[in-house]
Scaffold this motif. Sequence first.
Motif, PDB file in Angstrom:
ATOM      1  N   ILE A 108       1.886   1.167   9.969  1.00  0.00           N
ATOM      2  CA  ILE A 108       2.941   2.232   9.574  1.00  0.00           C
ATOM      3  C   ILE A 108       1.826   3.053   8.548  1.00  0.00           C
ATOM      4  O   ILE A 108       1.514   2.502   8.132  1.00  0.00           O
ATOM      5  CB  ILE A 108       4.196   1.986   9.198  1.00  0.00           C
ATOM      6  N   SER A 109       2.377   4.067   8.944  1.00  0.00           N
ATOM      7  CA  SER A 109       1.279   5.183   8.095  1.00  0.00           C
ATOM      8  C   SER A 109       2.131   6.989   8.296  1.00  0.00           C
ATOM      9  O   SER A 109       2.693   7.003   9.334  1.00  0.00           O
ATOM     10  CB  SER A 109      -0.112   5.898   8.554  1.00  0.00           C
ATOM     11  N   LEU A 110       1.857   7.592   7.874  1.00  0.00           N
ATOM     12  CA  LEU A 110       2.143   8.633   7.389  1.00  0.00           C
ATOM     13  C   LEU A 110       1.613  10.066   8.446  1.00  0.00           C
ATOM     14  O   LEU A 110       0.449  10.112   8.029  1.00  0.00           O
ATOM     15  CB  LEU A 110       2.820   8.944   5.943  1.00  0.00           C
ATOM     16  N   GLU A 111       2.047  10.505   8.945  1.00  0.00           N
ATOM     17  CA  GLU A 111       2.179  11.447   9.727  1.00  0.00           C
ATOM     18  C   GLU A 111       1.763  12.904   8.917  1.00  0.00           C
ATOM     19  O   GLU A 111       0.955  13.794   9.403  1.00  0.00           O
ATOM     20  CB  GLU A 111       2.531  11.561  11.489  1.00  0.00           C
ATOM     21  N   ARG A 112       3.197  13.695   8.975  1.00  0.00           N
ATOM     22  CA  ARG A 112       2.814  14.680   8.004  1.00  0.00           C
ATOM     23  C   ARG A 112       4.068  14.008   7.497  1.00  0.00           C
ATOM     24  O   ARG A 112       4.682  13.974   7.859  1.00  0.00           O
ATOM     25  CB  ARG A 112       2.548  15.638   8.751  1.00  0.00           C
ATOM     26  N   ILE A 113       4.136  15.524   6.262  1.00  0.00           N
ATOM     27  CA  ILE A 113       5.141  15.632   5.727  1.00  0.00           C
ATOM     28  C   ILE A 113       5.830  16.891   5.682  1.00  0.00           C
ATOM     29  O   ILE A 113       5.561  18.234   6.486  1.00  0.00           O
ATOM     30  CB  ILE A 113       5.203  16.018   3.855  1.00  0.00           C
ATOM     31  N   THR A 114       7.019  16.749   6.448  1.00  0.00           N
ATOM     32  CA  THR A 114       8.333  17.404   6.852  1.00  0.00           C
ATOM     33  C   THR A 114       8.859  18.741   5.899  1.00  0.00           C
ATOM     34  O   THR A 114       9.686  19.169   6.420  1.00  0.00           O
ATOM     35  CB  THR A 114       9.241  16.948   8.295  1.00  0.00           C
TER      36      THR A 114
ATOM     37  N   ALA B 181       1.009  -1.138  -0.267  1.00  0.00           N
ATOM     38  CA  ALA B 181      -0.097   0.331   0.229  1.00  0.00           C
ATOM     39  C   ALA B 181       0.763   1.094   0.007  1.00  0.00           C
ATOM     40  O   ALA B 181       1.827   1.396   0.767  1.00  0.00           O
ATOM     41  CB  ALA B 181      -0.882  -0.119   1.558  1.00  0.00           C
ATOM     42  N   PRO B 182       0.077   2.444  -0.029  1.00  0.00           N
ATOM     43  CA  PRO B 182       0.980   3.787  -0.331  1.00  0.00           C
ATOM     44  C   PRO B 182       1.233   4.019   0.904  1.00  0.00           C
ATOM     45  O   PRO B 182       0.683   3.382   1.504  1.00  0.00           O
ATOM     46  CB  PRO B 182       0.675   4.243  -1.522  1.00  0.00           C
ATOM     47  N   LEU B 183       2.251   4.567   1.202  1.00  0.00           N
ATOM     48  CA  LEU B 183       2.205   5.834   2.620  1.00  0.00           C
ATOM     49  C   LEU B 183       1.330   6.452   2.784  1.00  0.00           C
ATOM     50  O   LEU B 183       0.550   6.697   3.959  1.00  0.00           O
ATOM     51  CB  LEU B 183       3.510   6.402   2.328  1.00  0.00           C
ATOM     52  N   ASN B 184       0.203   7.036   1.622  1.00  0.00           N
ATOM     53  CA  ASN B 184      -1.486   8.017   2.315  1.00  0.00           C
ATOM     54  C   ASN B 184      -1.562   6.514   2.845  1.00  0.00           C
ATOM     55  O   ASN B 184      -3.018   7.678   3.398  1.00  0.00           O
ATOM     56  CB  ASN B 184      -1.580   8.608   1.303  1.00  0.00           C
ATOM     57  N   GLU B 185      -1.777   5.453   2.496  1.00  0.00           N
ATOM     58  CA  GLU B 185      -2.243   4.600   3.278  1.00  0.00           C
ATOM     59  C   GLU B 185      -2.014   3.848   4.211  1.00  0.00           C
ATOM     60  O   GLU B 185      -0.455   3.756   4.694  1.00  0.00           O
ATOM     61  CB  GLU B 185      -2.902   3.846   2.567  1.00  0.00           C
ATOM     62  N   ALA B 186      -2.241   3.426   5.535  1.00  0.00           N
ATOM     63  CA  ALA B 186      -1.619   2.619   6.995  1.00  0.00           C
ATOM     64  C   ALA B 186      -1.216   0.845   5.689  1.00  0.00           C
ATOM     65  O   ALA B 186      -1.417   1.163   5.342  1.00  0.00           O
ATOM     66  CB  ALA B 186      -2.633   2.291   7.803  1.00  0.00           C
ATOM     67  N   THR B 187       0.285   0.899   6.114  1.00  0.00           N
ATOM     68  CA  THR B 187       0.928  -0.800   5.921  1.00  0.00           C
ATOM     69  C   THR B 187       1.069  -1.285   6.492  1.00  0.00           C
ATOM     70  O   THR B 187       1.674  -0.912   8.302  1.00  0.00           O
ATOM     71  CB  THR B 187       1.963  -0.200   5.044  1.00  0.00           C
ATOM     72  N   ILE B 188       0.781  -2.202   6.517  1.00  0.00           N
ATOM     73  CA  ILE B 188       1.025  -3.313   8.050  1.00  0.00           C
ATOM     74  C   ILE B 188       2.321  -3.877   7.656  1.00  0.00           C
ATOM     75  O   ILE B 188       2.995  -4.665   6.474  1.00  0.00           O
ATOM     76  CB  ILE B 188      -0.609  -4.624   7.858  1.00  0.00           C
ATOM     77  N   VAL B 189       3.326  -4.354   8.220  1.00  0.00           N
ATOM     78  CA  VAL B 189       4.838  -4.310   8.672  1.00  0.00           C
ATOM     79  C   VAL B 189       4.175  -6.267   9.484  1.00  0.00           C
ATOM     80  O   VAL B 189       4.216  -6.165  10.586  1.00  0.00           O
ATOM     81  CB  VAL B 189       5.994  -3.984   8.656  1.00  0.00           C
ATOM     82  N   LEU B 190       4.792  -7.072   8.884  1.00  0.00           N
ATOM     83  CA  LEU B 190       5.679  -8.500  10.034  1.00  0.00           C
ATOM     84  C   LEU B 190       6.336  -7.870  10.215  1.00  0.00           C
ATOM     85  O   LEU B 190       7.686  -7.609   9.848  1.00  0.00           O
ATOM     86  CB  LEU B 190       4.691  -9.553   9.118  1.00  0.00           C
ATOM     87  N   ALA B 191       6.481  -8.576  12.331  1.00  0.00           N
ATOM     88  CA  ALA B 191       7.523  -8.238  12.515  1.00  0.00           C
ATOM     89  C   ALA B 191       7.543  -9.311  14.075  1.00  0.00           C
ATOM     90  O   ALA B 191       7.234 -10.045  14.155  1.00  0.00           O
ATOM     91  CB  ALA B 191       7.894  -6.737  13.680  1.00  0.00           C
TER      92      ALA B 191
END
Length: 67
Positions: A47-53, A22-32
């Motif tokens: 993991i998701s994008l909070e804001r662009i700095t 999934a693109p970063l503007n949507e939540a991405t699931i990572v197995l750990a």
Amino acid sequence: MRARCPHCNEGLKTHPDKLDPAPLNEATIVLAQCANPFCGWGGQLKISLERITKSSRLEAATEVADT
């Protein structure tokens, strides 16, 4: 990015071959998985994008080329 096991505080290993594409503007699931073999904790990280700095240099170059 480094993440810690919520059980024993050891580092987590992520499984990039099992990433949700999934693109970063949507939540991405990572197995750990916990790196500590005696712990064995495993889970999914969201993991998701909070804001662009900082804007991309590629984006600015494209705008200059278009003008």
